[in-house]
Motif scaffolding. Sequence first.
Motif, PDB file in Angstrom:
ATOM      1  N   GLU A   1     -26.756  85.966  -1.813  1.00 53.64           N
ATOM      2  CA  GLU A   1     -25.593  85.570  -2.592  1.00 53.64           C
ATOM      3  C   GLU A   1     -24.700  86.769  -2.898  1.00 53.64           C
ATOM      4  OE1 GLU A   1     -26.890  83.567  -6.059  1.00 53.64           O
ATOM      5  OE2 GLU A   1     -27.578  81.772  -5.012  1.00 53.64           O
ATOM      6  N   TYR A   2     -25.295  87.955  -3.018  1.00 54.40           N
ATOM      7  CA  TYR A   2     -24.517  89.153  -3.303  1.00 54.40           C
ATOM      8  C   TYR A   2     -24.251  89.923  -2.010  1.00 54.40           C
ATOM      9  CZ  TYR A   2     -29.204  91.256  -3.260  1.00 54.40           C
ATOM     10  OH  TYR A   2     -30.472  91.643  -2.909  1.00 54.40           O
ATOM     11  N   ARG A   3     -23.173  90.736  -2.010  1.00 53.19           N
ATOM     12  CA  ARG A   3     -22.755  91.465  -0.807  1.00 53.19           C
ATOM     13  C   ARG A   3     -23.312  92.876  -0.773  1.00 53.19           C
ATOM     14  NH1 ARG A   3     -22.532  93.362   3.285  1.00 53.19           N
ATOM     15  NH2 ARG A   3     -20.781  93.802   4.661  1.00 53.19           N
ATOM     16  N   ALA A   4     -23.463  93.508  -1.947  1.00 50.17           N
ATOM     17  CA  ALA A   4     -23.921  94.892  -1.990  1.00 50.17           C
ATOM     18  C   ALA A   4     -24.804  95.111  -3.208  1.00 50.17           C
ATOM     19  CB  ALA A   4     -22.735  95.852  -2.017  1.00 50.17           C
TER      20      ALA A   4
ATOM     21  N   VAL B   1     -26.971  97.689  -9.656  1.00 46.66           N
ATOM     22  CA  VAL B   1     -25.785  96.833  -9.716  1.00 46.66           C
ATOM     23  C   VAL B   1     -25.743  95.970  -8.461  1.00 46.66           C
ATOM     24  CG1 VAL B   1     -23.265  96.787  -9.603  1.00 46.66           C
ATOM     25  CG2 VAL B   1     -24.397  98.339 -11.181  1.00 46.66           C
ATOM     26  N   LYS B   2     -25.475  94.676  -8.653  1.00 40.65           N
ATOM     27  CA  LYS B   2     -25.283  93.765  -7.531  1.00 40.65           C
ATOM     28  C   LYS B   2     -23.852  93.235  -7.576  1.00 40.65           C
ATOM     29  CE  LYS B   2     -30.110  92.267  -7.146  1.00 40.65           C
ATOM     30  NZ  LYS B   2     -31.057  91.119  -7.232  1.00 40.65           N
ATOM     31  N   ILE B   3     -23.214  93.228  -6.407  1.00 46.61           N
ATOM     32  CA  ILE B   3     -21.814  92.822  -6.313  1.00 46.61           C
ATOM     33  C   ILE B   3     -21.728  91.484  -5.585  1.00 46.61           C
ATOM     34  CG2 ILE B   3     -19.536  93.429  -5.430  1.00 46.61           C
ATOM     35  CD1 ILE B   3     -20.421  96.376  -5.587  1.00 46.61           C
ATOM     36  N   TYR B   4     -21.204  90.472  -6.289  1.00 42.31           N
ATOM     37  CA  TYR B   4     -20.975  89.142  -5.725  1.00 42.31           C
ATOM     38  C   TYR B   4     -19.465  89.004  -5.509  1.00 42.31           C
ATOM     39  CZ  TYR B   4     -25.653  88.162  -7.640  1.00 42.31           C
ATOM     40  OH  TYR B   4     -26.992  88.188  -7.951  1.00 42.31           O
ATOM     41  N   PRO B   5     -18.978  89.068  -4.267  1.00 38.60           N
ATOM     42  CA  PRO B   5     -17.526  89.082  -4.023  1.00 38.60           C
ATOM     43  C   PRO B   5     -16.813  87.889  -4.646  1.00 38.60           C
ATOM     44  CG  PRO B   5     -18.735  89.614  -2.019  1.00 38.60           C
ATOM     45  CD  PRO B   5     -19.752  89.164  -3.022  1.00 38.60           C
ATOM     46  N   ASP B   6     -15.683  88.168  -5.319  1.00 34.95           N
ATOM     47  CA  ASP B   6     -14.822  87.156  -5.937  1.00 34.95           C
ATOM     48  C   ASP B   6     -15.548  86.308  -6.976  1.00 34.95           C
ATOM     49  OD1 ASP B   6     -12.649  87.951  -4.440  1.00 34.95           O
ATOM     50  OD2 ASP B   6     -13.082  86.553  -2.818  1.00 34.95           O
ATOM     51  N   GLU B   7     -16.708  86.779  -7.472  1.00 35.58           N
ATOM     52  CA  GLU B   7     -17.442  86.016  -8.477  1.00 35.58           C
ATOM     53  C   GLU B   7     -17.819  86.885  -9.670  1.00 35.58           C
ATOM     54  OE1 GLU B   7     -21.511  83.306  -8.969  1.00 35.58           O
ATOM     55  OE2 GLU B   7     -20.960  84.120  -7.008  1.00 35.58           O
ATOM     56  N   LYS B   8     -18.606  87.962  -9.430  1.00 40.92           N
ATOM     57  CA  LYS B   8     -19.061  88.775 -10.555  1.00 40.92           C
ATOM     58  C   LYS B   8     -19.691  90.065 -10.050  1.00 40.92           C
ATOM     59  CE  LYS B   8     -23.353  86.100 -10.573  1.00 40.92           C
ATOM     60  NZ  LYS B   8     -24.217  85.178 -11.334  1.00 40.92           N
ATOM     61  N   VAL B   9     -19.857  91.016 -10.986  1.00 42.93           N
ATOM     62  CA  VAL B   9     -20.602  92.252 -10.763  1.00 42.93           C
ATOM     63  C   VAL B   9     -21.690  92.298 -11.825  1.00 42.93           C
ATOM     64  CG1 VAL B   9     -20.511  94.764 -10.750  1.00 42.93           C
ATOM     65  CG2 VAL B   9     -18.609  93.454  -9.794  1.00 42.93           C
TER      66      VAL B   9
ATOM     67  N   VAL C   1     -19.654  91.719 -15.211  1.00 39.43           N
ATOM     68  CA  VAL C   1     -18.192  91.768 -15.138  1.00 39.43           C
ATOM     69  C   VAL C   1     -17.751  90.587 -14.280  1.00 39.43           C
ATOM     70  CG1 VAL C   1     -16.176  93.109 -14.465  1.00 39.43           C
ATOM     71  CG2 VAL C   1     -18.205  94.270 -15.344  1.00 39.43           C
ATOM     72  N   GLU C   2     -16.903  89.730 -14.833  1.00 42.56           N
ATOM     73  CA  GLU C   2     -16.542  88.482 -14.169  1.00 42.56           C
ATOM     74  C   GLU C   2     -15.152  88.549 -13.548  1.00 42.56           C
ATOM     75  OE1 GLU C   2     -18.845  85.152 -16.813  1.00 42.56           O
ATOM     76  OE2 GLU C   2     -16.985  85.954 -17.618  1.00 42.56           O
ATOM     77  N   TYR C   3     -14.952  87.684 -12.561  1.00 44.18           N
ATOM     78  CA  TYR C   3     -13.624  87.478 -11.992  1.00 44.18           C
ATOM     79  C   TYR C   3     -12.939  86.337 -12.736  1.00 44.18           C
ATOM     80  CZ  TYR C   3     -14.424  90.388  -7.859  1.00 44.18           C
ATOM     81  OH  TYR C   3     -14.648  91.438  -7.009  1.00 44.18           O
ATOM     82  N   LYS C   4     -11.649  86.485 -12.953  1.00 45.66           N
ATOM     83  CA  LYS C   4     -10.860  85.441 -13.587  1.00 45.66           C
ATOM     84  C   LYS C   4      -9.609  85.207 -12.755  1.00 45.66           C
ATOM     85  CE  LYS C   4      -8.886  84.097 -18.055  1.00 45.66           C
ATOM     86  NZ  LYS C   4      -8.638  84.525 -19.455  1.00 45.66           N
ATOM     87  N   GLU C   5      -9.300  83.940 -12.523  1.00 45.20           N
ATOM     88  CA  GLU C   5      -8.155  83.600 -11.678  1.00 45.20           C
ATOM     89  C   GLU C   5      -6.859  83.668 -12.471  1.00 45.20           C
ATOM     90  OE1 GLU C   5      -6.674  79.597  -9.457  1.00 45.20           O
ATOM     91  OE2 GLU C   5      -8.645  80.354  -8.853  1.00 45.20           O
ATOM     92  N   ASP C   6      -5.893  84.398 -11.929  1.00 43.87           N
ATOM     93  CA  ASP C   6      -4.581  84.488 -12.550  1.00 43.87           C
ATOM     94  C   ASP C   6      -3.850  83.153 -12.396  1.00 43.87           C
ATOM     95  OD1 ASP C   6      -1.515  85.102 -12.457  1.00 43.87           O
ATOM     96  OD2 ASP C   6      -2.402  86.871 -13.388  1.00 43.87           O
ATOM     97  N   GLU C   7      -3.373  82.587 -13.512  1.00 44.59           N
ATOM     98  CA  GLU C   7      -2.741  81.270 -13.474  1.00 44.59           C
ATOM     99  C   GLU C   7      -1.454  81.264 -12.666  1.00 44.59           C
ATOM    100  OE1 GLU C   7      -2.215  79.965 -17.450  1.00 44.59           O
ATOM    101  OE2 GLU C   7      -4.365  79.714 -17.854  1.00 44.59           O
ATOM    102  N   LYS C   8      -0.747  82.393 -12.629  1.00 40.67           N
ATOM    103  CA  LYS C   8       0.527  82.447 -11.914  1.00 40.67           C
ATOM    104  C   LYS C   8       0.336  82.709 -10.427  1.00 40.67           C
ATOM    105  CE  LYS C   8       3.233  83.997 -15.901  1.00 40.67           C
ATOM    106  NZ  LYS C   8       4.132  85.054 -16.442  1.00 40.67           N
TER     107      LYS C   8
END
Length: 566
Positions: free
Chosen positions: A144-147, A171-179, A201-208
């Motif tokens: 599920e994680y990339r690195a 640290v595990k990096i999940y692309p476009d999801e979380k660190v 650390v989470e990803y959040k989608e910009d509404e604009k």
Amino acid sequence: MVKNTMIIKEFRRLFILFIILIIIITGFSSYIVQASSEEVAPYDLKAAGDIQYDLKNGLIYATKDVSFKINNLNIECQKLKVNLAAEEIIAEGGIKLILKDETLIGKSLVYNYGTGSGTMVQAKTKIDSLNFRGGVIRLVEGEEYRAEIEDASFTPCILDEPHYQIKAKRVKIYPDEKVVGEDVGFWIGKVKIISLPGYVVEYKEDEKTGKKELYNTSPVPSLGYNTEDGLILSIYYPYQYGNNLEGKLNASTTQVGGQKAILENRYKITPDLVATTRYVYSKEFEDDEINKDSLLKGGLSFKRNRLKVTGLLGYDFIDEKRQEELDIKYRYSNRANITLYHGFTNEMLEQQLYKLDGHIGRYQWELKYNKGYDIDSFPFIRLYSPRYNLNLFNLKFITGGGRVTNKGITTDKGLVKLLIDKKLRLATGLDLTFQEKVTTNLYYKDSSFSDYKVYDSNLGIDYGINLGTSLDINSNLKFQMVNTEGDPFLPDDTAEEVKLLKPGLSFKYKLPEPGSMWILKLNGSYNLYSNFWESGTVLVQRNYDCFNYSLEVDLVNESLGVNINF
């Protein structure tokens, strides 16, 4: 007879020689083809030093300022060994590895470009707004994680000596999801402030823009002040333990006594079955009254293929009532979804929702039946158009119809919403923006028709100028007018008529340190109907590369606000 025998023997000898010759030619040809295929490999290799080929074993060696490209992979290093048969790369010295949008820098590298997995020692990389360093970075495929980074540190700060950073054992990096960081510590400068078992650390989608960005890059609570609430302390702490348990705490408290807290947890029992809990607590002051909420919910969620079923049990500690929820979602096809929801209080059905939604080409559609909400539908269908970019303007519309109930009033209703907008570049730095929203509500009740229209018009002009390399100035003036025609049959359709003028002026002064600047903003809103200022604020903000602090004065309400944000 003897002569015939000699002829036969000679023929056999020539035939054997012919076969041997064919074998030799075939073998030599295959050797040539093999050598040629190995020499014409699908890669690009350059080096300032030596390049050596071992065709027998399928190996390539290169030294000094090496550049190697294959597929979506690009490597720069000082020493390189490539095993073409095993699809493996071994690199040393000043390594720069580029994989699509990822760039890693390190001391040594072992990487398999066939499987997409590998290991880099003493590495660093940047993902979105975070800069990572680690003893070892492992790139993995099939997870599920990339690195995965061991003995890691990460920070949004761009300086070699960061203002603050998070250090973690892993640290595990999940692309476009979380660190996800394990066994972490938060450092300001060279001082360790706090230790935590984990942090996400989470990803959040910009509404604009719709783009996903990392947004909670620090576990340190935010501190602020305003004249109404006094000191304000807020914290957002997402966490993950192992691969199965994750959760988040979102809480705030004010000097006058207001409190809010939300605690959520998810535990993965199996890949298809998840247990969840959610606790919400709040205490607010309004008109000399204290409003409290205290609600606990927990349950199970099952998801397999296109089906998701969630069941929750809850208890309201303030009203002393039980709550139950059943939520079923099924993706019927790539173009249609089915939703069923029932909400109970003390085992009595109070809310119900049945919905079909999907798309036909670029058009979105929704058919909904719901009861127990502010606006109930029996049923109501909506159609959402895509955004059309025409020569003169951009166009988008929503249309629908059905039977609805709002605050005890029931009627058949039709709906048409039209959005027209356009942005024009009048000159360098000078833009004109126009937007018109027209909402038409059609009602049919007791064999008679009526309608109610809302016109929301917006016109804006922006001008920006750069004075040298340090000072940016931007001014804007926006005009908004909302007019209505007819009478709203449903209370929630009512729109307030306004005529507002909104001026704004901002200055940005860039400092020599990267990412640092001073910002001054002045904004206001003047009501042309009532002839008074609804708002007027002055903001002074100091930005560093990874945090800022600000002072805001509200001239109309005569209040003061101070904030520090990491």
